[in-house]
Design an enzyme around this catalytic site. Structure first.
Site, PDB file in Angstrom:
ATOM      1  N   ASP A 176       0.963  -1.302  -0.078  1.00  0.00           N
ATOM      2  CA  ASP A 176       0.086   0.010   0.061  1.00  0.00           C
ATOM      3  C   ASP A 176       0.909   1.172   0.052  1.00  0.00           C
ATOM      4  OD1 ASP A 176      -2.392   1.596   0.259  1.00  0.00           O
ATOM      5  OD2 ASP A 176      -2.238   1.604   2.272  1.00  0.00           O
TER       6      ASP A 176
ATOM      7  N   ARG B 184       6.568  17.342  -5.180  1.00  0.00           N
ATOM      8  CA  ARG B 184       5.355  17.658  -5.986  1.00  0.00           C
ATOM      9  C   ARG B 184       5.098  19.013  -6.231  1.00  0.00           C
ATOM     10  NH1 ARG B 184       0.882  14.147  -2.364  1.00  0.00           N
ATOM     11  NH2 ARG B 184      -0.517  14.770  -3.931  1.00  0.00           N
TER      12      ARG B 184
ATOM     13  N   ASP C  85      -1.703  -1.039   6.104  1.00  0.00           N
ATOM     14  CA  ASP C  85      -1.954  -0.653   7.230  1.00  0.00           C
ATOM     15  C   ASP C  85      -3.331  -0.371   7.471  1.00  0.00           C
ATOM     16  OD1 ASP C  85      -1.608   1.373   5.649  1.00  0.00           O
ATOM     17  OD2 ASP C  85      -1.338   2.890   7.382  1.00  0.00           O
TER      18      ASP C  85
END
Length: 1383
Positions: A408, A598, A863
């Site tokens: 993930d 970003r 998680d």
């Protein structure tokens, strides 16, 4: 995945039926629904809210556990031998000698499974006993989750976890909005909002009215589609549509909402998150499967050997009876009967070839290695006091064979903390200062946020000087162009839809441009101590196609400005000019991209009053169109967002967890492939891929268009071979795959889910060629095109003769498997695969796909609750104890606090465990054969009478005391290299992936070695004892037995000494104690005292003492040990000497060839970009329309003010959480490492303008009239709304079961032809000429809705909503209106 999920998808189609009826506040009505289980047995259709994730209960534990344990062939084998030992005629050993250890083995494994399951029961108990407020009579009372039923009304408060899937009825927020955080479902921490239907928002304004609510919800059956829901609310004789925007899913957390009320529609295992959790699978290791097959082979071999021995006995007995007839009384049975008994006797005698002690000791070895994982201080996370934990004790060796890791992203790889890292203004790059002063540089600003660590003295000086207009407008854009909400208490608290926007607005706040407040048409800033109010004239919100956001404002002095922020690719296309500043900013963007930051570009322009008035008129006209409104609004936005002036760029860091980069790099060196499966958007996932170095600039990144081209070429090549040998995919260089869930779903399952009739000769209106910018419109049309492409490939397949001509289920399944295999062949050749926007079920199916076609060991790590299915499906599931709850941990096999600990878990503990277990099994197999094969050789000299060679007590104690400790030491403590060396040399891990330490070849070697040892020990002793007499003779049975037994024991001990590489005090002690136990126990069992009392049980009186007292016999034993040890030692030394140089050359060759350069494949035509744009936005629209319409803004007290509830908390829950303010202050940490500052003018002389960034031609603005105020969308009929004019959370027209329009098939305008320029990413152009050759004109049919159509007063819907089957096929009708496909 076709064959994996065929039945599941059939169930999904069945569950699309709208037969789920829930009456509010009426348990009696809801309990009357029954469902058939088996024959006449029925049960209640609606499940309770109790969940049981445990595998066993009190009644099922014993039978179910025994059933699972007897899946092992070894247990079945032992059970058969015990049954045979119970027959006196054929028993050679007492039955209890095998029965007692067998019961111990079953008990040990049962206790292990029970301990694991008790943990699940405790977890279930905690969840089921959580408190919630349920309407009981006239008031809401605190009850437990397990007491919740379908149809109950629930009251939730801020920070509450939603206990079941609810239809939102009302809330204390404006327009009954409810903000939720779905981090535990999809891993996203962005705030999402749901909205109650307008009718319930206006009617249910008090607890008394809620208590009398008797509405009925009719919706689809429970299913696993997380982002899809279709239903209607029937109340007071009318029907109101419901969709996923009205639903609060179980596991969501309520944020920034004081109180909300909901109706339970799905409870317990019917909830969507539980539908996605999957089932508990029995996980077995590769070695376990191999041992199962080995037990079968050994058993078959034993049967063959016993049959051969029986055949020899047959002839011996016949010869004996013929020559010695006077002793015929000893043979009371016939020859055939005695041969039958001898067969079973040999089978029992040779049962020790599958030693039960080995299986018992393996359990202790697994347990010991699990304890070592729990005790490892290097995997202890001190900030949260979390050690690593092995929740499963039977998969340790599998940790040393992992080839694929499925991870993930949010919370596993990243911390989900956005920090403002750098910015570029007017071509000057400002980075964080290397050594900031101790004094806070923002003391002059009372609104400054101390958590933001970014500071640059040069930039501060420029802000204070207030002379550079670009600096001033840069911070102004950040303070104005956003959808952040603000709350004023003691300090400003910002509430943003994404942490990116909060970081940007906070940065502007610290540098003196403070966002203070907003109204429906204004925004208030504090600019360097001066308060300024800007009139908001228009907000042009972000979506995944526009990739930008703009705000048109009127400054206090009256001038009009457009402020825009967005991806660099779209901003640079709309710049007025490109000069030195633009080139310098582009260079800075490339620099930011290399640091995997970003980026966002900021721009502005001044708008003349006349131009604005003309544009506003056009905007007004576009906003009230009945058809193609989204297209018209997009055109209007395009007109305004031209000729921009570039201000600069921002760089935000999505912080990785500590050590992630080093861990992934190390795992890749160990030949482990890492796939990222995330529910987040593609740009964010790709950016994290670069940050983790899964992706690199010299890597070819294949996206959807390239994948389709490659697979088309692959299929064409293979179809043209007419059944010949298949060609492999022509890909031999470094590449990566980036796909989304929709593409993956259609790519692999299109033939099964596609409607049976497709249209031919599509007439497309030129005005409809522009696709609406809604994300779902793009996904929908893209999915249709992919389906058509695959259908085309299927037709080509049949025409080429490679597939049967009949389209039955087998053909369908075969074509699906071929597509899956082709895709997996492509994916397996990639260095990395990133799957974005995938559902929990898709994550599990990807793992299952790899397991099916690659036959490798898979590991899944996550998680959140959205990772549970993936964790259960993978061979090894690891739960990260993070911020998203403990659901993943409770369903995992191992628990880690940080992703970086995975490196040590695999490369150290995993490799050690695999090496130890393999060494243990090989040695135990050798030891057993070396000591027990002599029984076969002895049979040739004992008349095949199945007489045991060894003393009975030697056999009983051999595996218990005499040879146990050294081999147990190997299984628990053996190390070939140290932990530090294992981490330095990840290449050592490849040994486990290739199964080099335990395979059929290793087993064959162990068998040959053990057989050779038994031959030496038996026949050398036999030859020495021939023709010997006197006190030194070995010709008697007992002396011969002792010499062979002692030779075997010492030979085995010498083998332990040779193979042990990690010598400690424990290893020396284990060898000493083994020999010591032999001396003590032999002296005891051969003593006079026991012989006198039990002469039959202890017949070997002083046998060892008599033999060992003769030096010649000691020389015989020494000869046997030498012959067994020296040749093996010499062979191993020579083999290692020859092998080492070759291994070294291979390693050097492998490490040097990191980049393989080959000629590119013709089917890949991908444009390389000099930089990447990972714009800092959420993947869905923001709150712009809610803001401009005032829906989201708080009004004066009075609205829903009478919705008072008892805020008394249950005794077991803290009361403070309910007394906080209505706005939840997001806790954001900006603590991070300090980087070197990077600022200074970038010279344009050193740069060459890239050709791909040339400015487009300027588009002049049209001269149009406009009005001042815009018509609110709520005043329009709901059937006229579209996705662009109304975001997903506002009333929209849906082509759903409830309001699908009657349309003529001729006017259903699918946009399938080649798109006009500019082409947008994510759209696959397919020419209509190609499609017409493979489609048939079959008008679709759809059943009319049985539910009357009602005006849609409110229908919020997230963008993720998948198109329902009813939306794919329109109803034929005379109505000529075109449908809105944005949904």
């Amino acid at each position: 995945m076709g064959s994996l999920t065929y039945q599941e998808d059939l169930d999904e189609e069945k569950n699309s039926e709208f037969t789920w009826e829930v009456q509010a506040n009426n348990r009696a009505y809801n309990s009357q629904f029954k469902e058939k289980v088996f024959l006449c047995w029925q049960r209640k259709k609606y499940k309770k809210n109790v969940i049981h994730t445990a595998k066993y209960n009190v009644f099922s534990f014993l039978p179910l556990n025994l059933y699972e344990q007897f899946h092992r062939f070894s247990n079945l084998y032992f059970l058969l031998i015990i049954l045979l030992q119970g027959i006196p005629e054929i028993s050679t050993l007492p039955w209890f000698t095998l029965f007692v250890p067998f019961v111990c083995l079953l008990t040990i494994r049962a206790i292990r499974d029970l301990v694991d399951d008790i943990g699940r029961h405790r977890s279930d108990k905690i969840v089921n006993n959580r408190p919630c407020q349920i309407l009981m009579g006239k008031s809401f009372l605190w009850r437990k989750w397990k007491n919740l039923h379908v149809g109950d009304l629930v009251c939730l408060h801020k920070d509450s976890i939603v206990p079941a899937d609810l239809v939102l009825l009302a809330s204390t927020e404006p327009s009954s909005l409810c903000y939720v955080e779905t981090a535990d479902i999809d891993g996203e921490t962005n705030l999402k909002f749901r909205q109650a239907p307008v009718i319930t928002h206006h009617e249910l304004t008090s607890i008394r009215k809620i208590a009398s609510f008797q509405g009925k919800v009719v919706c689809e059956e429970p299913n696993s589609r997380m982002h899809h829901f279709v239903g209607c609310l029937e109340w007071k004789g009318k029907k109101y549509p419901l969709d996923s925007g009205n639903i609060l899913l179980r596991g969501c957390k309520v944020r920034n909402t004081d109180t909300c009320y909901g109706l339970v529609v799905y409870a317990g295992f019917d909830t969507k998150i539980m539908k996605n959790c999957g089932k508990i699978h029995l996980k077995r290791t590769k070695i376990d499967h191999l041992m199962n097959r080995l037990v079968v082979l050994i058993f078959v071999s034993k049967v063959v050997i016993s049959a051969a021995m029986t055949f020899g006995f047959w002839h011996k007995v016949k010869e004996f009876k013929a020559n010695h007839h006077y002793v015929s009384a000893m043979h009371m049975h016939s020859v055939a009967m005695e041969a039958f008994f001898i067969f079973w006797s040999f089978l029992i005698l040779l049962s020790v070839l599958v030693p039960m002690a080995m299986f018992i000791m393996v359990e202790f070895i697994y347990l010991g290695n699990s304890v070592f994982i729990n005790w490892d201080e290097h995997m202890y996370y001190e900030p949260q006091d979390l050690p690593a934990k092995a929740r499963s004790t039977s998969l340790n060796d599998l940790l040393g064979q992992v080839e694929y890791i499925f991870s993930d992203k949010t919370g596993t790889l990243t911390q989900n903390i956005m920090t403002f890292k750098k910015c570029c203004i007017s071509g000057v790059v400002y980075g964080p200062e290397e050594t900031p002063g101790k004094e806070n540089p923002f003391l002059w600003n009372k609104f400054a946020d101390g958590k933001l660590l970014f500071c640059n003295a040069q930039l501060l000086q420029a802000v204070w000087a207030n002379q550079d207009w670009r600096v001033r407008e840069f911070w102004r854009v950040l303070a104005i162009c956003h959808t952040v909400m603000v709350q004023k208490n003691d300090q400003l608290v910002y509430q943003a839809a994404s942490p990116d926007e909060e970081a940007l607005v906070t940065a502007a706040r610290n540098f003196g441009y403070v966002f203070l407040a907003r109204t429906q048409d204004s925004i208030t800033l504090m600019e360097l101590g001066e308060e300024c109010v800007y009139q908001v004239l228009a907000m042009m919100d972000f979506n995944s196609v526009r990739k930008r956001m703009s705000v048109l404002v009127r400054k206090p002095e009256g001038s009009i400005y457009l402020y825009t922020k967005g991806a660099d690719t779209v901003i640079y296309e709309r710049l007025q000019k490109k000069g030195e500043t633009e080139w310098a900013t582009e260079e800075a963007l490339a620099s930011f991209a290399k640091e995997t930051l970003r980026t966002l570009c900021l721009a502005c322009k001044k708008v003349d009053e006349e131009v604005y008035e003309e544009w506003r008129q056009r905007h007004q006209e576009a906003s009230i169109l009945l058809q193609n409104r989204a297209q018209a609004l997009h055109q209007v936005y395009e007109e305004m967002e031209q000729s921009l002036e570039l201000l600069g760029a921002t760089a935000i860091e999505d912080k990785l967890q500590d050590g992630v980069l080093e861990t992934i790099k190390c795992l890749k060196q160990g030949n482990i492939k890492v796939w990222v499966l995330t529910g987040d958007k593609q740009e964010t996932a790709v950016n994290i891929g670069f940050a983790c170095e899964l992706l690199s600039e010299n890597m070819i990144i294949l996206e959807e268009k390239e994948i389709v081209r490659i697979l088309e070429v692959y299929w064409e090549n293979n179809n043209n071979l007419q059944g010949g040998k298949k060609k492999e995919l022509p890909l031999q260089f470094k590449m990566a795959l980036v796909i989304n869930g929709e593409f993956l779903d259609q790519l692999l399952l299109s033939l099964r889910k596609e409607p049976r009739a497709l249209v031919q000769n599509v007439n497309v209106d030129p005005l409809e060629s522009w696709q609406e910018p809604g994300e779902e419109r793009v996904d929908f049309l893209q999915a249709r095109r992919l389906s058509l492409m695959w259908r085309t490939l299927g037709i080509q397949l049949r025409s080429s003769g490679l597939a049967p001509q009949q389209e039955d289920s087998k053909t369908l399944q075969s074509s699906e498997e071929r597509r899956e295999r082709a895709f997996m062949e492509l994916a397996s050749r990639c260095q990395a695969v990133i799957c974005c926007r995938v559902t929990p079920k898709q994550k599990a199916l990807i793992v299952a796909l790899v397991k099916k076609y690659q036959n490798v060991v898979t590991l899944a790590i996550g998680d959140g609750a959205n990772d549970i299915n993936m964790i259960k499906t993978a061979d090894i599931g690891i739960g990260v104890a993070g911020q998203e709850g403990m659901q993943a941990v409770q369903n995992s096999d191992y628990v880690l606090a940080q992703f970086c600990f995975l490196r040590r878990l695999l490369l150290v503990h995993g490799r050690w465990s695999y090496m130890r277990v393999c060494k243990f099994l090989r040695f135990f197999l050798y030891k057993t054969l070396a000591s027990m094969m002599v029984q076969i050789w002895f049979a040739f000299y004992s008349g095949f009478t199945a007489q045991a060679l060894y003393e009975g007590w030697f056999l009983a104690l051999f595996n218990l005391l005499y040879s146990t400790l050294p081999v147990l030491y190997i299984g628990l403590f053996e190390q070939d290299v140290s932990a530090e060396r294992s981490l330095e040399l990840p290449e050592l891990y490849i040994t486990g992936q290739k199964e080099e330490l335990f395979n059929y070849w290793v087993i064959l070697q162990a068998i040959a070695h053990g057989t050779a040892t038994s031959l030496v020990n038996f026949f050398v002793t036999l030859w020495v004892s021939q023709d010997s007499a006197g006190p030194v003779s070995l010709s008697d049975y007992q002396s011969f037995s002792v010499v062979v037994a002692l030779s075997n024991l010492l030979s085995i001990t010498m083998e332990v000494i040779l193979i042990t590489k990690y010598w400690t005090v424990l290893s020396l002690l284990a060898i000493f104690l083994s020999l010591f136990f032999y001396v003590i126990m032999t002296s005891l069992t051969q003593s006079m005292w026991l012989f006198k009392r039990f002469p039959k049980n202890f017949p070997f009186l002083y046998a060892d003492f008599n033999v060992l007292s003769q030096p010649p016999i000691m020389l015989v034993i020494l000869l046997n040990v030498s012959l067994n040890t020296l040749p093996v030692l010499a062979f191993r030394v020579i083999y290692q000497a020859l092998k080492k140089p070759q291994r070294k050359e291979e390693v050097e060759k492998g490490t040097s060839e990191e980049v393989i350069t080959v000629e590119p494949v013709p089917c890949i035509h991908r444009e390389s970009r000099a930089r990447r744009s990972s714009y800092a936005f959420s993947h869905r629209e923001g709150y712009a329309d809610l803001i401009t319409q005032g829906t989201i803004l708080r009004r004066s007290p009075g609205v829903n003010s009478d919705m008072l509830v008892d805020h008394t908390m249950p005794p077991d829950e803290p009361s403070g959480s309910m007394k906080e303010s209505l706005w939840y202050p997001r806790k954001m940490s900006f603590l991070g490492r300090k980087r070197h500052s990077h600022h200074g003018k970038v010279s344009s002389e050193d740069m060459q303008p890239p050709s791909e960034n040339l400015l487009p031609t300027e588009i002049p603005l049209s001269a149009l009239d406009s009005q001042t105020t815009s018509v609110e969308s709520q005043t329009l009929p709901s059937s006229q709304l579209s996705l662009q004019s109304q975001p997903a959370y506002l009333p929209q027209e849906k082509t759903s079961l409830w309001n699908i329009r009657k349309l003529s098939w001729k006017n259903w305008s699918y946009i399938w032809q080649k798109e006009p320029e500019p082409r947008r990413e994510g759209i696959l152009p397919v020419s209509s000429s190609n499609l017409s050759s493979v489609m048939e004109t079959v008008p679709p049919s759809a059943k009319g809705s049985s539910i009357s159509e009602q005006p849609m007063e409110v229908e919020p819907s997230p963008v993720e909503r998948e198109p329902s089957p009813m939306e794919w096929l329109p109803e034929p009708s005379g109505d000529q209106a075109a449908p809105d496909l944005a949904e």
